[in-house]
Motif scaffolding. Structure first.
Motif, PDB file in Angstrom:
ATOM      1  N   ILE A   1      40.419 -10.841  38.670  1.00 30.60           N
ATOM      2  CA  ILE A   1      39.497 -10.950  39.807  1.00 30.60           C
ATOM      3  C   ILE A   1      40.161 -10.452  41.083  1.00 30.60           C
ATOM      4  N   ALA A   2      41.388 -10.889  41.329  1.00 26.99           N
ATOM      5  CA  ALA A   2      42.111 -10.469  42.533  1.00 26.99           C
ATOM      6  C   ALA A   2      42.388  -8.967  42.511  1.00 26.99           C
ATOM      7  N   GLN A   3      42.810  -8.450  41.373  1.00 28.37           N
ATOM      8  CA  GLN A   3      43.141  -7.027  41.296  1.00 28.37           C
ATOM      9  C   GLN A   3      41.919  -6.145  41.477  1.00 28.37           C
TER      10      GLN A   3
ATOM     11  N   SER B   1      42.368  -3.601  44.545  1.00 26.94           N
ATOM     12  CA  SER B   1      42.464  -2.162  44.273  1.00 26.94           C
ATOM     13  C   SER B   1      41.389  -1.367  45.010  1.00 26.94           C
ATOM     14  N   ARG B   2      40.266  -2.002  45.347  1.00 25.78           N
ATOM     15  CA  ARG B   2      39.253  -1.314  46.153  1.00 25.78           C
ATOM     16  C   ARG B   2      39.766  -1.052  47.565  1.00 25.78           C
ATOM     17  N   VAL B   3      40.549  -1.985  48.092  1.00 28.57           N
ATOM     18  CA  VAL B   3      41.031  -1.881  49.471  1.00 28.57           C
ATOM     19  C   VAL B   3      42.352  -1.115  49.548  1.00 28.57           C
ATOM     20  N   TYR B   4      43.287  -1.417  48.650  1.00 26.59           N
ATOM     21  CA  TYR B   4      44.634  -0.854  48.717  1.00 26.59           C
ATOM     22  C   TYR B   4      44.842   0.344  47.798  1.00 26.59           C
ATOM     23  N   ARG B   5      43.960   0.529  46.848  1.00 29.19           N
ATOM     24  CA  ARG B   5      44.027   1.580  45.828  1.00 29.19           C
ATOM     25  C   ARG B   5      45.268   1.457  44.935  1.00 29.19           C
ATOM     26  N   ASP B   6      46.444   1.708  45.460  1.00 26.85           N
ATOM     27  CA  ASP B   6      47.678   1.668  44.668  1.00 26.85           C
ATOM     28  C   ASP B   6      48.396   0.341  44.916  1.00 26.85           C
TER      29      ASP B   6
ATOM     30  N   PRO C   1      47.490  -8.035  49.967  1.00 23.61           N
ATOM     31  CA  PRO C   1      46.417  -9.016  50.023  1.00 23.61           C
ATOM     32  C   PRO C   1      46.864 -10.386  49.517  1.00 23.61           C
ATOM     33  N   HIS C   2      46.151 -11.405  49.968  1.00 23.27           N
ATOM     34  CA  HIS C   2      46.411 -12.787  49.563  1.00 23.27           C
ATOM     35  C   HIS C   2      45.067 -13.427  49.231  1.00 23.27           C
ATOM     36  N   TYR C   3      45.000 -14.091  48.091  1.00 22.07           N
ATOM     37  CA  TYR C   3      43.741 -14.674  47.627  1.00 22.07           C
ATOM     38  C   TYR C   3      43.914 -16.131  47.241  1.00 22.07           C
TER      39      TYR C   3
ATOM     40  N   THR D   1      35.368 -17.773  41.717  1.00 19.43           N
ATOM     41  CA  THR D   1      34.931 -17.251  43.006  1.00 19.43           C
ATOM     42  C   THR D   1      36.126 -17.093  43.941  1.00 19.43           C
ATOM     43  N   ILE D   2      36.150 -15.995  44.687  1.00 19.90           N
ATOM     44  CA  ILE D   2      37.182 -15.814  45.708  1.00 19.90           C
ATOM     45  C   ILE D   2      36.826 -16.726  46.874  1.00 19.90           C
ATOM     46  N   VAL D   3      37.619 -17.755  47.064  1.00 15.35           N
ATOM     47  CA  VAL D   3      37.391 -18.742  48.125  1.00 15.35           C
ATOM     48  C   VAL D   3      37.891 -18.204  49.450  1.00 15.35           C
TER      49      VAL D   3
END
Length: 70
Positions: free
Chosen positions: A10-12, A16-21, A52-54, A62-64
């Motif tokens: 879920i986090a990845q 990956s949408r934001v950071y790509r690599d 990122p931090h989740y 769910t991403i809280v």
């Protein structure tokens, strides 16, 4: 209960949408009372910023909470 590999997936997907690599980051995954904490920290300590931090709900997936450092 959500398994660690599910929380990481879920986090990845979001990261990956934001950071790509994501290869420059070390991943730390810890289950705490409020859910899975997934933190991406730069492998190279000389780099400024961070990843990122989740917090992911341990039951629903769910991403809280999410925070991006750049």
């Amino acid at each position: 209960m959500l398994a660690s590999d599910q929380a990481l997936t879920i986090a990845q997907a979001d990261a990956s949408r934001v950071y790509r690599d994501l290869s420059p980051y070390r991943i730390q995954l810890v289950l705490e009372a409020d859910g899975w904490h997934v933190d991406y920290e730069p492998k190279d300590r000389k780099l400024k910023g961070g990843g990122p931090h989740y917090i992911i709900d341990g039951h629903t997936g769910t991403i809280v909470s999410k925070r991006y450092e750049q």
